[in-house]
Write an enzyme that holds these catalytic residues in place. Sequence first.
Site, PDB file in Angstrom:
ATOM      1  N   LYS A  12      80.989  17.465   7.912  1.00 36.73           N
ATOM      2  CA  LYS A  12      81.833  18.399   7.158  1.00 36.73           C
ATOM      3  C   LYS A  12      82.027  19.679   7.959  1.00 36.73           C
ATOM      4  O   LYS A  12      81.241  20.028   8.855  1.00 36.73           O
ATOM      5  CB  LYS A  12      81.223  18.725   5.790  1.00 36.73           C
ATOM      6  CG  LYS A  12      79.875  19.479   5.823  1.00 36.73           C
ATOM      7  CD  LYS A  12      79.999  20.985   5.948  1.00 36.73           C
ATOM      8  CE  LYS A  12      78.643  21.683   6.036  1.00 36.73           C
ATOM      9  NZ  LYS A  12      78.727  23.084   6.461  1.00 36.73           N
ATOM     10  N   PRO A  96      76.681  16.471  15.879  1.00 39.87           N
ATOM     11  CA  PRO A  96      75.700  17.367  16.509  1.00 39.87           C
ATOM     12  C   PRO A  96      74.578  17.741  15.539  1.00 39.87           C
ATOM     13  O   PRO A  96      74.807  17.930  14.343  1.00 39.87           O
ATOM     14  CB  PRO A  96      76.549  18.597  16.881  1.00 39.87           C
ATOM     15  CG  PRO A  96      77.931  18.068  17.028  1.00 39.87           C
ATOM     16  CD  PRO A  96      78.061  16.969  16.022  1.00 39.87           C
ATOM     17  N   VAL A  97      73.354  17.821  16.073  1.00 33.14           N
ATOM     18  CA  VAL A  97      72.167  18.121  15.258  1.00 33.14           C
ATOM     19  C   VAL A  97      72.007  19.641  15.134  1.00 33.14           C
ATOM     20  O   VAL A  97      72.267  20.384  16.080  1.00 33.14           O
ATOM     21  CB  VAL A  97      70.910  17.500  15.905  1.00 33.14           C
ATOM     22  CG1 VAL A  97      69.654  17.866  15.127  1.00 33.14           C
ATOM     23  CG2 VAL A  97      71.061  15.984  16.008  1.00 33.14           C
ATOM     24  N   GLY A 100      75.461  23.007  11.663  1.00 36.64           N
ATOM     25  CA  GLY A 100      76.316  23.520  10.595  1.00 36.64           C
ATOM     26  C   GLY A 100      77.352  22.513  10.126  1.00 36.64           C
ATOM     27  O   GLY A 100      78.353  22.883   9.519  1.00 36.64           O
ATOM     28  N   MET A 101      77.110  21.203  10.409  1.00 35.00           N
ATOM     29  CA  MET A 101      78.062  20.173  10.010  1.00 35.00           C
ATOM     30  C   MET A 101      77.477  19.170   9.019  1.00 35.00           C
ATOM     31  O   MET A 101      78.080  18.127   8.740  1.00 35.00           O
ATOM     32  CB  MET A 101      78.583  19.439  11.250  1.00 35.00           C
ATOM     33  CG  MET A 101      79.356  20.344  12.196  1.00 35.00           C
ATOM     34  SD  MET A 101      80.249  19.416  13.448  1.00 35.00           S
ATOM     35  CE  MET A 101      81.557  18.676  12.451  1.00 35.00           C
ATOM     36  N   ALA A 102      76.291  19.475   8.488  1.00 36.21           N
ATOM     37  CA  ALA A 102      75.634  18.665   7.440  1.00 36.21           C
ATOM     38  C   ALA A 102      75.340  17.242   7.894  1.00 36.21           C
ATOM     39  O   ALA A 102      75.339  16.313   7.090  1.00 36.21           O
ATOM     40  CB  ALA A 102      76.479  18.643   6.156  1.00 36.21           C
ATOM     41  N   GLY A 104      72.443  15.840   8.874  1.00 45.71           N
ATOM     42  CA  GLY A 104      71.247  15.337   8.204  1.00 45.71           C
ATOM     43  C   GLY A 104      71.482  15.064   6.732  1.00 45.71           C
ATOM     44  O   GLY A 104      71.028  14.042   6.189  1.00 45.71           O
ATOM     45  N   SER A 105      72.211  15.959   6.065  1.00 50.24           N
ATOM     46  CA  SER A 105      72.516  15.779   4.641  1.00 50.24           C
ATOM     47  C   SER A 105      73.405  14.565   4.422  1.00 50.24           C
ATOM     48  O   SER A 105      73.239  13.816   3.461  1.00 50.24           O
ATOM     49  CB  SER A 105      73.207  17.025   4.084  1.00 50.24           C
ATOM     50  OG  SER A 105      72.339  18.139   4.119  1.00 50.24           O
ATOM     51  N   SER A 106      74.357  14.357   5.332  1.00 46.35           N
ATOM     52  CA  SER A 106      75.253  13.199   5.222  1.00 46.35           C
ATOM     53  C   SER A 106      74.480  11.897   5.420  1.00 46.35           C
ATOM     54  O   SER A 106      74.706  10.914   4.700  1.00 46.35           O
ATOM     55  CB  SER A 106      76.374  13.308   6.258  1.00 46.35           C
ATOM     56  OG  SER A 106      77.315  12.285   6.068  1.00 46.35           O
ATOM     57  N   ASP A 138      73.407  20.348   0.298  1.00 45.19           N
ATOM     58  CA  ASP A 138      74.655  19.740   0.769  1.00 45.19           C
ATOM     59  C   ASP A 138      74.762  18.251   0.464  1.00 45.19           C
ATOM     60  O   ASP A 138      75.836  17.660   0.611  1.00 45.19           O
ATOM     61  CB  ASP A 138      74.793  19.914   2.298  1.00 45.19           C
ATOM     62  CG  ASP A 138      75.273  21.299   2.693  1.00 45.19           C
ATOM     63  OD1 ASP A 138      75.803  22.021   1.821  1.00 45.19           O
ATOM     64  OD2 ASP A 138      75.117  21.666   3.873  1.00 45.19           O
TER      65      ASP A 138
END
Length: 289
Positions: A12, A96-97, A100-102, A104-106, A138
């Site tokens: 995201k 990317p880890v 700020g692109m979630a 891990g949450s995804s 998230d």
Amino acid sequence: MYGKYQIKGKSKINLGLDVIGRRENGYHDVRMVMQTVGLYDRIIMTRIPEEEIRIKTNIGFLPVNENNLVYKAIMLMKNKYKLDGGIEVDLNKFIPVAAGMAGGSSDAACALFGMNRLFELNVPMKELMKLGVEIGADVPYCLMRGTALAEGIGEKLTRLPGMPFCHILIAKPPVNVSTKLVYEKLDNTDVKLHPDIDGIIEAIKLKDVALVASRMGNVLESVTVPLYPVIDSIKKDMIEHGAINAMMSGSGPTVFGIFPDEQSMIACQQFLRQKGEARQVYTTETFTP
């Protein structure tokens, strides 16, 4: 009995991110416009007879134990629904880890969804989203996907009309940002400029990509950019190479740019790779479920 399920964990970006307060428990109240993009992790989940959770991944430094959000999601489902047997997970990461692109949450959202399918639980999406909050703010959005207004700590979601298709360039500089540190510094900062979240929503409803881009804003830039000036440098490079606008996603350090066409996006990707400020530079697009 021991089935296999493959799923894509989409990343995201934040078209708008505002922080409107801090709770006594340390969490922050936010208003964010979230947008799913095409960049994804590939997750293959397989049921196994052993009472184990085995995770293998292509990222060497990623934990594969209870500190991994996928592990937490699987354990949560096993405990909640008293499930026997174990799960083997092949987690192939492209998002990317700590960016700020979630990512891990995804991945955690995919694990919840995958467990629901593999064990034929038929848990409604609303219930999965409630469970997701226990893993991270998230995660409910990552289950929902698309274009949404997120409020509360990020778990109160209102679906918005889909953001029109557009070309998006993702660039992550080789720095890792602590979300906790960014929010702590924000608490001690006198923020005067807040993004126009309602204006962004209005522009999305008008299906005007240029207007959305012109109204984008992220209050966390006021903290993260001074700490890592490379973020501002990448933003400027994107705009100079054709982006309608560029902004940091989440707490950073990833920068995304919205481009009017594929050619200018690819040309900017090549420039950023040659310049070397961003090691990970990906082309993608808006995603509507």
